[in-house]
Design an enzyme around this catalytic site. Structure first.
Site, PDB file in Angstrom:
ATOM      1  N   GLU A 112      23.109  38.642 124.170  1.00 55.73           N
ATOM      2  CA  GLU A 112      24.231  38.118 124.948  1.00 55.73           C
ATOM      3  C   GLU A 112      23.888  36.793 125.638  1.00 55.73           C
ATOM      4  OE1 GLU A 112      26.976  41.908 126.014  1.00 55.73           O
ATOM      5  OE2 GLU A 112      25.355  41.524 127.423  1.00 55.73           O
TER       6      GLU A 112
ATOM      7  N   GLU B 161      27.465  46.143 119.700  1.00 54.04           N
ATOM      8  CA  GLU B 161      27.435  47.117 120.800  1.00 54.04           C
ATOM      9  C   GLU B 161      28.851  47.628 121.005  1.00 54.04           C
ATOM     10  OE1 GLU B 161      25.707  45.891 124.474  1.00 54.04           O
ATOM     11  OE2 GLU B 161      23.797  45.287 123.578  1.00 54.04           O
TER      12      GLU B 161
END
Length: 635
Positions: free
Chosen positions: A200, A274
């Site tokens: 991320e 995810e």
């Protein structure tokens, strides 16, 4: 399940030799999938076509689940993996915590519960492919996002950038880690089909050269499988790097998110790297629950659209010891010990309604009959452990490292302990002398929570909201003590460089800064707990002082089973079983019981030591069911 009687180091040698000779791994024949894997071509790994993935030249739908080896006792790795396989999962995803593998500069740990190679060998044996997430930053609700705290001893440090001090440290770690992973890649006969670059980064994105640096760092060390990046919607553009597949993190299957990913990366298959099956909990909040029907609806829709998916988490596990992180927004909140995550497989490895729904769904997308579900392990309701000895904090100080004297307070990371790598976890005790009473102000320099004492008598608490205390009057010299706990470094956000712990600036008494400190490091390591055998314990029920250590015994008749430690009547502290740190407990909740895996226990007598900060019941309960507290549904 085959039980091997040889050492894990021998297993590594045998498998590595076999890989080098044949270029394939022998898999267990679970429903014939070993034979299927033998037929796969190893010349072409996980590849991206215009609309789908292929593996070994064959179409491939990735049905993944995240499992962290460092959050599960090694004795249970195979159990959790076989349950994943029986649910229809074909790919295991795992992250690599740099801070646990390299606790000090020059010291590396890849054995025991951190034996990553053995973990991956076992995944291959079960028949799971692997996506590796080596970081260096992994987030994952870990202290400092999995980055080692000794990096912060450099006051100019800029984490997650190409700052020379950070780059040099990453290179040293990757020089140790990546060569262990290279032989385990798909094209070399291993289970690793993809490697994720960082995590991320689009939500951080402080340095445009950073992701290219990491990509080159992996490839130059021999990584040849598909490279990925993973970001939520807002980070998709800034978090990617040329030559790596962009993937998406989300909970709700939002059409706008999918269209945005398609626009950023056209003509590629989609992977939700995810898919958040639940959420983590913070002390003082409620236990997060994500309704099974909401989760399965999103997964079903993703599969209907041809999207590959990885459940984060499939099995959460436990933040044993002090590994858990914290959040900063909207205010500081530390993560609890349990990492159950409301995942399909519970913290103790039990099946949940989510598991059964997923198994039914995934069975429709599997090319083979799913293996039978394993029988669950027995949970035991043991007799309570009665505390029979007490040791005050002050009497334990001679068993800590030599105290350090400093004119000004020194934060944990810059203490001259652990070969000058500073202190990573636990507590630090700061003591100075005063000759007057008045108003004590923390200046918001306590990180994160401090019990304050005058001549060992408790006078109050400092934290992020309590920043002023009254000190009783007195003209004679008295000792002023601050027992400061690192409750967890923030694991995400823009201010990772400023996660120093302990006392990080001046403390004022009547507007005059305090000086001349004696500082004790209380990391609560296993060696420290074991050294307390020689300490001057006192028998209870003599009136104990707080903070203090309490010792009792748990008797296990026969083969040890899992249990849950209920700290009813205790306030806040840490519990150790046979020297193993189970983690923090706190009556503020939501978590009310700590998971105790059977492998941590011995048949017969087991030592129980509790470090309690404020008040105690002198009895530790062991129950056969978890208690994660009152729940709140995730919207």
């Amino acid at each position: 399940m085959v039980i091997l009687s040889v050492r894990s180091s021998h297993i590594r040698c045998y498998v590595a030799l076999f890989l080098s000779i044949t270029g394939v791994i022998i898999y267990r024949h679970l429903s014939g999938q070993g034979r299927e894997r033998m037929r796969l071509s190893r010349s072409e790994g996980l590849s991206v076509n215009s609309s789908q993935f292929s593996l070994g030249g064959e179409p491939f739908r990735l049905l993944g689940g995240e499992l962290h080896y460092f959050r599960v006792p090694r004795a249970y790795w195979m159990d959790r993996m076989m349950k994943m396989k029986a649910c229809g999962i074909n790919t295991l995803t795992t992250s690599v915590p740099w801070n646990l593998h390299q606790p000090e500069r020059g010291e590396f740990k890849f054995r025991g519960d951190l034996d990553l190679e053995l973990f991956l060998f076992q995944a291959a044996e079960v028949g799971l492919w692997v996506i590796l997430r080596p970081g260096p930053y992994i987030g994952s609700e870990l202290d400092l996002g999995g980055l080692p705290s000794w990096l912060l001893s450099d006051r100019r440090m800029k984490l997650r950038t190409t700052y020379p001090g950070f780059v040099e440290a990453v290179d040293v770690f990757f020089d140790k880690l990546i060569p262990k992973m290279v032989p385990l890649q798909f094209k070399k006969g291993g289970p690793i089909i993809a490697v994720q670059i960082e995590n991320e980064y689009g939500s951080f994105a402080m340095d445009s050269d950073y992701m290219p640096f990491l990509k080159e760092a992996l490839e130059s060390r021999g990584i040849t499988e598909l490279l990925l990046t993973a970001d939520s919607h807002e980070g998709l553009k800034r978090g990617g790097v040329n030559g790596a597949l962009r993937t998406l993190n989300l909970r709700k299957l939002n059409y706008d998110d999918l269209k945005f990913l398609e626009a950023v990366q056209p003509n590629s298959p989609m992977l939700v790297m995810e898919y958040w099956s639940g959420w983590f909990d913070g002390w003082g909040s409620l236990h997060h629950n994500f309704p099974p029907e909401d989760m399965i609806a999103a997964v079903r829709e993703a599969l209907r659209r041809g999207i590959s998916i990885n459940l984060h988490m499939f099995h959460g596990g436990t933040n044993f010891g002090f590994m858990s992180g914290a959040v900063a927004n909207p205010s500081y909140k530390a993560v609890v010990t349990s990492y159950d995550y409301d995942a399909p497989l519970s913290e103790a490895g039990d099946y949940t309604p989510k598991y059964h729904l997923l198994r039914d769904l995934f069975s429709r997308y599997s090319n083979e009959h799913l293996p039978d579900m394993l029988t669950l392990r027995w949970k035991e309701n043991y007799e309570a452990a009665i505390m029979y000895q007490h040791l005050s904090l002050w009497d334990a100080l001679p068993f800590t490292p030599e105290p350090f004297k400093s004119r000004t307070p020194i934060n944990m990371e810059n203490l001259p302990v652990n070969n000058r790598n500073g202190q990573a976890f636990g507590y630090t005790l700061y003591e100075t002398t005063i000759t007057t009473g008045g108003y004590l102000k923390s200046g918001n320099h306590i990180r994160d929570r401090a019990l304050v004492f005058v001549d060992r008598s408790f006078i109050g608490l400092f934290d992020y909201t309590s920043v002023e205390l009254a000190v009783p009057n007195g003209k004679e010299k008295r000792t002023l003590s601050f027992l400061v706990e690192n409750c967890g470094r923030v694991h995400a956000g823009p201010h990772l460089d400023h996660q120093h712990k302990g006392i990080v600036g001046d403390i004022y008494l009547n507007k005059v800064h305090l000086r001349d400190f004696t500082i004790y490091s209380l990391e609560m390591t296993q060696s420290f707990i074991e050294s307390l055998y020689r300490a001057p314990w006192r028998s209870l029920p003599s009136k104990p002082s707080f903070p203090g250590f309490f010792q009792g015994r748990l008797f296990v008749d026969g083969y040890p089973s899992d249990s849950f430690v209920k700290m009813l009547g205790w306030t806040k502290g840490v519990i150790f079983i046979n020297g193993q740190n189970l983690g923090r407990y706190w009556d503020t909740g939501p978590q009310q019981a700590l998971y105790l895996p059977g492998p941590f226990l011995n048949s017969g007598i087991n030592q129980v030591i509790v470090f309690e900060e404020e008040d105690a019941d002198f009895k530790v309960l062991f129950e056969d069911a978890p208690d994660l507290g009152m729940t709140i549904d995730i919207q």
